[in-house]
Write a protein that holds these residues in place. Structure first.
Motif, PDB file in Angstrom:
ATOM      1  N   UNK A  34       0.860  -1.181   0.000  1.00 45.26           N
ATOM      2  CA  UNK A  34       0.000   0.000   0.000  1.00 45.26           C
ATOM      3  C   UNK A  34       0.898   1.234   0.000  1.00 45.26           C
ATOM      4  N   UNK A  35       0.646   2.134  -0.952  1.00 47.27           N
ATOM      5  CA  UNK A  35       1.452   3.355  -1.063  1.00 47.27           C
ATOM      6  C   UNK A  35       0.556   4.583  -0.971  1.00 47.27           C
ATOM      7  N   UNK A  36       1.075   5.592  -0.290  1.00 44.45           N
ATOM      8  CA  UNK A  36       0.417   6.891  -0.209  1.00 44.45           C
ATOM      9  C   UNK A  36       1.520   7.931  -0.064  1.00 44.45           C
ATOM     10  N   UNK A  37       1.159   9.199  -0.013  1.00 43.11           N
ATOM     11  CA  UNK A  37       2.201  10.223   0.062  1.00 43.11           C
ATOM     12  C   UNK A  37       2.991  10.146   1.360  1.00 43.11           C
ATOM     13  N   UNK A  38       2.423   9.551   2.403  1.00 42.54           N
ATOM     14  CA  UNK A  38       3.117   9.433   3.684  1.00 42.54           C
ATOM     15  C   UNK A  38       4.171   8.323   3.683  1.00 42.54           C
ATOM     16  N   UNK A  39       4.001   7.332   2.818  1.00 43.38           N
ATOM     17  CA  UNK A  39       4.956   6.231   2.772  1.00 43.38           C
ATOM     18  C   UNK A  39       4.338   4.965   2.221  1.00 43.38           C
ATOM     19  N   UNK A  40       4.867   3.825   2.647  1.00 42.52           N
ATOM     20  CA  UNK A  40       4.413   2.531   2.151  1.00 42.52           C
ATOM     21  C   UNK A  40       4.257   1.567   3.309  1.00 42.52           C
ATOM     22  N   UNK A  41       3.271   0.693   3.176  1.00 40.61           N
ATOM     23  CA  UNK A  41       3.086  -0.405   4.122  1.00 40.61           C
ATOM     24  C   UNK A  41       3.253  -1.688   3.326  1.00 40.61           C
ATOM     25  N   UNK A  74      12.164   7.740  12.467  1.00 43.82           N
ATOM     26  CA  UNK A  74      11.600   8.341  11.260  1.00 43.82           C
ATOM     27  C   UNK A  74      10.705   7.340  10.528  1.00 43.82           C
ATOM     28  N   UNK A  75      11.155   6.104  10.403  1.00 42.74           N
ATOM     29  CA  UNK A  75      10.366   5.063   9.738  1.00 42.74           C
ATOM     30  C   UNK A  75       9.095   4.778  10.535  1.00 42.74           C
ATOM     31  N   UNK A  76       9.199   4.774  11.857  1.00 45.88           N
ATOM     32  CA  UNK A  76       8.024   4.548  12.698  1.00 45.88           C
ATOM     33  C   UNK A  76       6.966   5.626  12.443  1.00 45.88           C
ATOM     34  N   UNK A  77       7.403   6.890  12.357  1.00 43.97           N
ATOM     35  CA  UNK A  77       6.474   7.986  12.092  1.00 43.97           C
ATOM     36  C   UNK A  77       5.796   7.805  10.742  1.00 43.97           C
ATOM     37  N   UNK A  78       6.567   7.400   9.719  1.00 43.44           N
ATOM     38  CA  UNK A  78       5.994   7.173   8.390  1.00 43.44           C
ATOM     39  C   UNK A  78       4.978   6.034   8.413  1.00 43.44           C
ATOM     40  N   UNK A  79       5.289   4.978   9.141  1.00 45.54           N
ATOM     41  CA  UNK A  79       4.355   3.853   9.240  1.00 45.54           C
ATOM     42  C   UNK A  79       3.056   4.273   9.924  1.00 45.54           C
ATOM     43  N   UNK A  80       3.174   5.032  10.991  1.00 40.75           N
ATOM     44  CA  UNK A  80       1.982   5.524  11.684  1.00 40.75           C
ATOM     45  C   UNK A  80       1.135   6.408  10.772  1.00 40.75           C
ATOM     46  N   UNK A  81       1.787   7.304  10.052  1.00 41.80           N
ATOM     47  CA  UNK A  81       1.060   8.188   9.128  1.00 41.80           C
ATOM     48  C   UNK A  81       0.417   7.402   7.994  1.00 41.80           C
ATOM     49  N   UNK A  82       1.139   6.434   7.455  1.00 39.15           N
ATOM     50  CA  UNK A  82       0.612   5.617   6.363  1.00 39.15           C
ATOM     51  C   UNK A  82      -0.563   4.765   6.831  1.00 39.15           C
TER      52      UNK A  82
END
Length: 123
Positions: A34-41, A74-82
């Motif tokens: 799953x991709x969005x502007x916040x990152x990827x899961x 930083x990666x944790x923040x991106x995962x939370x946002x995504x």
């Protein structure tokens, strides 16, 4: 004749191994990459009534730590946002039972480390 695997191929193989492992543990795949502007899961799965967001980490060897240890703040923040964006897009809500797991893989199956609820959501 063996060809050198690219990092993309290695990542895809790791995600497939992770997905297969989690399916054997009783989880069901909902969506992959799953991709969005916040990152990827990497994997979005379901365990009973809980949506499980999975970050897959692969390490060829553990000399410099496990894959789980490479999940930076930083990666944790991106995962939370995504994860938040996914919930809003797919369910129009962030108030659903969910968690973020990290699955660390090595070259051998016995190197697998599954950390459930590795990153706590903060809404």
């Amino acid at each position: 004749m063996r060809t050198k695997q690219t990092s993309v191929t290695i990542g895809q193989n790791a995600e497939k191994r992770a997905c297969d492992y989690l399916k054997r543990q009783g989880l069901q795949l909902i969506e992959q990459n799953y991709r969005c502007k916040q990152g990827e899961i990497d994997l979005v799965m379901r365990q009973n009534h809980t949506i499980v967001f999975v970050e897959v980490r692969y390490r060829k060897n553990a000399l410099h730590g496990s894959g789980a240890e490479t999940v930076t703040f930083s990666k944790q923040k991106k995962l939370l946002s995504s994860a938040t964006q996914y919930l809003l897009e797919r369910y129009n809500s962030v108030d659903l039972p969910c968690r973020i797991d990290v699955l660390s893989l090595g070259t051998n199956n016995h190197d697998t480390q599954w950390i459930q609820n590795a990153i706590e959501k903060r809404y």
